[in-house]
Design a protein around this motif. Structure first.
Motif, mmCIF file in Angstrom:
data_model
loop_
_atom_site.group_PDB
_atom_site.id
_atom_site.type_symbol
_atom_site.label_atom_id
_atom_site.label_comp_id
_atom_site.label_asym_id
_atom_site.label_seq_id
_atom_site.Cartn_x
_atom_site.Cartn_y
_atom_site.Cartn_z
ATOM 1 N N GLY A 103 -7.070 -19.293 33.324
ATOM 2 C CA GLY A 103 -8.495 -19.331 33.056
ATOM 3 C C GLY A 103 -8.933 -18.274 32.064
ATOM 4 N N GLY A 104 -10.135 -18.456 31.524
ATOM 5 C CA GLY A 104 -10.677 -17.485 30.582
ATOM 6 C C GLY A 104 -10.093 -17.600 29.195
ATOM 7 N N GLY A 105 -9.849 -18.843 28.721
ATOM 8 C CA GLY A 105 -9.317 -19.053 27.387
ATOM 9 C C GLY A 105 -10.295 -18.638 26.302
ATOM 10 N N ALA A 106 -9.853 -18.756 25.069
ATOM 11 C CA ALA A 106 -10.663 -18.317 23.935
ATOM 12 C C ALA A 106 -11.969 -19.090 23.818
ATOM 13 C CB ALA A 106 -9.859 -18.453 22.641
ATOM 14 N N SER A 113 -14.081 -24.614 31.363
ATOM 15 C CA SER A 113 -12.798 -25.053 31.922
ATOM 16 C C SER A 113 -11.627 -24.737 31.001
ATOM 17 C CB SER A 113 -12.824 -26.563 32.188
ATOM 18 O OG SER A 113 -12.951 -27.286 30.983
ATOM 19 N N ASP A 114 -11.897 -24.172 29.826
ATOM 20 C CA ASP A 114 -10.812 -23.914 28.876
ATOM 21 C C ASP A 114 -9.832 -22.894 29.425
ATOM 22 O OD1 ASP A 114 -9.422 -23.937 26.298
ATOM 23 O OD2 ASP A 114 -10.207 -21.904 26.092
ATOM 24 N N ILE A 145 -4.327 -18.752 15.066
ATOM 25 C CA ILE A 145 -4.142 -18.699 16.514
ATOM 26 C C ILE A 145 -5.093 -17.666 17.110
ATOM 27 C CG2 ILE A 145 -2.310 -16.934 16.382
ATOM 28 C CD1 ILE A 145 -0.894 -18.459 18.699
ATOM 29 N N TRP A 146 -5.540 -17.940 18.339
ATOM 30 C CA TRP A 146 -6.349 -16.981 19.085
ATOM 31 C C TRP A 146 -5.418 -16.107 19.918
ATOM 32 C CZ3 TRP A 146 -11.649 -16.281 18.844
ATOM 33 C CH2 TRP A 146 -12.373 -17.261 18.144
ATOM 34 N N ASP A 280 -2.126 -13.178 26.117
ATOM 35 C CA ASP A 280 -2.636 -14.546 26.133
ATOM 36 C C ASP A 280 -2.719 -15.120 24.723
ATOM 37 O OD1 ASP A 280 -2.992 -14.249 28.879
ATOM 38 O OD2 ASP A 280 -5.079 -13.608 28.666
ATOM 39 N N LEU A 281 -2.318 -16.389 24.577
ATOM 40 C CA LEU A 281 -2.412 -17.107 23.304
ATOM 41 C C LEU A 281 -3.121 -18.437 23.545
ATOM 42 C CD1 LEU A 281 1.178 -16.479 21.857
ATOM 43 C CD2 LEU A 281 -0.937 -15.254 21.288
ATOM 44 N N ASP A 282 -3.875 -18.892 22.530
ATOM 45 C CA ASP A 282 -4.670 -20.099 22.697
ATOM 46 C C ASP A 282 -4.911 -20.737 21.332
ATOM 47 O OD1 ASP A 282 -6.081 -21.964 24.156
ATOM 48 O OD2 ASP A 282 -7.788 -20.676 24.610
#
Length: 305
Positions: A103-106, A113-114, A145-146, A280-282
């Motif tokens: 949880g807590g994506g970019a 919900s990302d 990339i994030w 974290d990568l997104d």
């Protein structure tokens, strides 16, 4: 993720200081837990984000007409496949034990919900070699990339690979890679390396609201070999910081990877991964064009509420 680097050919290294330690501002610590009130990601992005009629981030990337080659949301769950939602079906394989659907994506500020993928230092995504991800030296490409890396504490002197197309030709290194280098004082610096080049460039991030508190960074490596002199640009945006951090230099040369070496996210090399990334990568994407600042700004805007 500055250690000694030994190479057999000249390199182009483009460093960008991600964080500065100065009075009143300390290196931030990435959030290593699911933010309160944030549900784990489900691997998909809603068609209109927060329902205000704007295109979602995914629609912006997929339908932007920007020369998209591949798009890995890195929001997959309950699978070993890193799905390429772009036009080329360049699916990858998750190796190790990354935390999928974290949880807590970019995009979570807009699309709650990302999710993203959390890499623990022994994990990676391996994409089989493709010429589509290795354009020739007279062409253009962008990798975007994030990134949300971990606290610098304990990582002084580390080098951590974010993405790499590195290969070999006649014993010499080829391709490009994006990585994070922690200085001896623990200060993280983004670096882009094009094998076959020989020019160094750097851009320093000033203080800003996004420089602390585990903010997401949108990091882009842009190569353009179509002009009289090739150019490589590193372009950084930080969530919460209105500034653009970028610099462009002309490399002495660039040799694309033509052997069977895979494209790897979160490490360098697949069979014997080295310099793995921790954090974290997104939302990773590869384009066969050199994205403009305006286009990158539009991607950042699409991630915001």
């Amino acid at each position: 993720m500055t250690p000694t680097l030994i190479v057999l050919i000249p390199l182009l290294v483009v460093p960008v200081v991600a964080l500065l330690a100065f009075a009143g501002c300390k290196p931030f610590a990435a959030d290593t837990s699911t933010p309160p009130g944030t549900a784990p990601g489900n691997g998909d992005h809603p068609g209109n984000g927060n329902g205000n009629g704007r295109p979602s981030y995914a629609d912006t990337i997929l339908k932007g007409g920007e020369g998209l080659v591949a798009y890995w949301t890195l929001s997959d769950v309950a699978t070993t496949v890193a799905v390429d939602k772009g036009p080329s079906a360049l699916n990858g394989t998750y190796r190790g034990a990354p935390v999928l659907g974290q949880g807590g994506g970019a995009l979570a500020d807009r699309e709650p919900s990302d999710g993203c993928t959390r890499f623990g230092g022994a994990d990676l995504v391996e994409v089989p070699h493709s010429a589509l991800l290795n354009p020739g030296p007279n062409l253009r490409f962008t990798f975007e990339i994030w990134v949300r890396h971990v606290d610098a504490a304990g990582h002084a002197g580390d080098t951590q690979t974010i993405a790499s197309s590195r290969g070999k030709a006649g014993g010499d290194d080829t391709g490009w890679e994006l990585y994070l280098s922690y200085g001896n004082d623990g200060t993280p610096t983004y670096k882009a390396r094009v094998f076959g080049g020989g020019t160094n460039a750097s851009a320093t991030m000033a203080a800003g609201a996004g420089a602390v508190g585990g903010a997401w960074h949108l990091v882009a490596l842009i190569y353009d070999g179509t002009g009289a002199a090739p150019s490589v640009t590193v372009d950084i945006r930080i969530v919460g910081d209105p500034n653009r951090y970028t610099e462009t230099k002309s490399p002495a040369g660039y040799a694309s990877t033509t052997d069977a070496s895979p494209f790897v996210i979160a490490a360098f090399g697949a069979g014997n991964p080295q310099r793995p990334f921790t954090g974290d990568l997104d939302e990773a994407a590869f384009y066969n064009t050199a994205l403009s600042p305006t286009q990158i700004d539009a991607h950042v805007a699409a991630s915001r509420p």
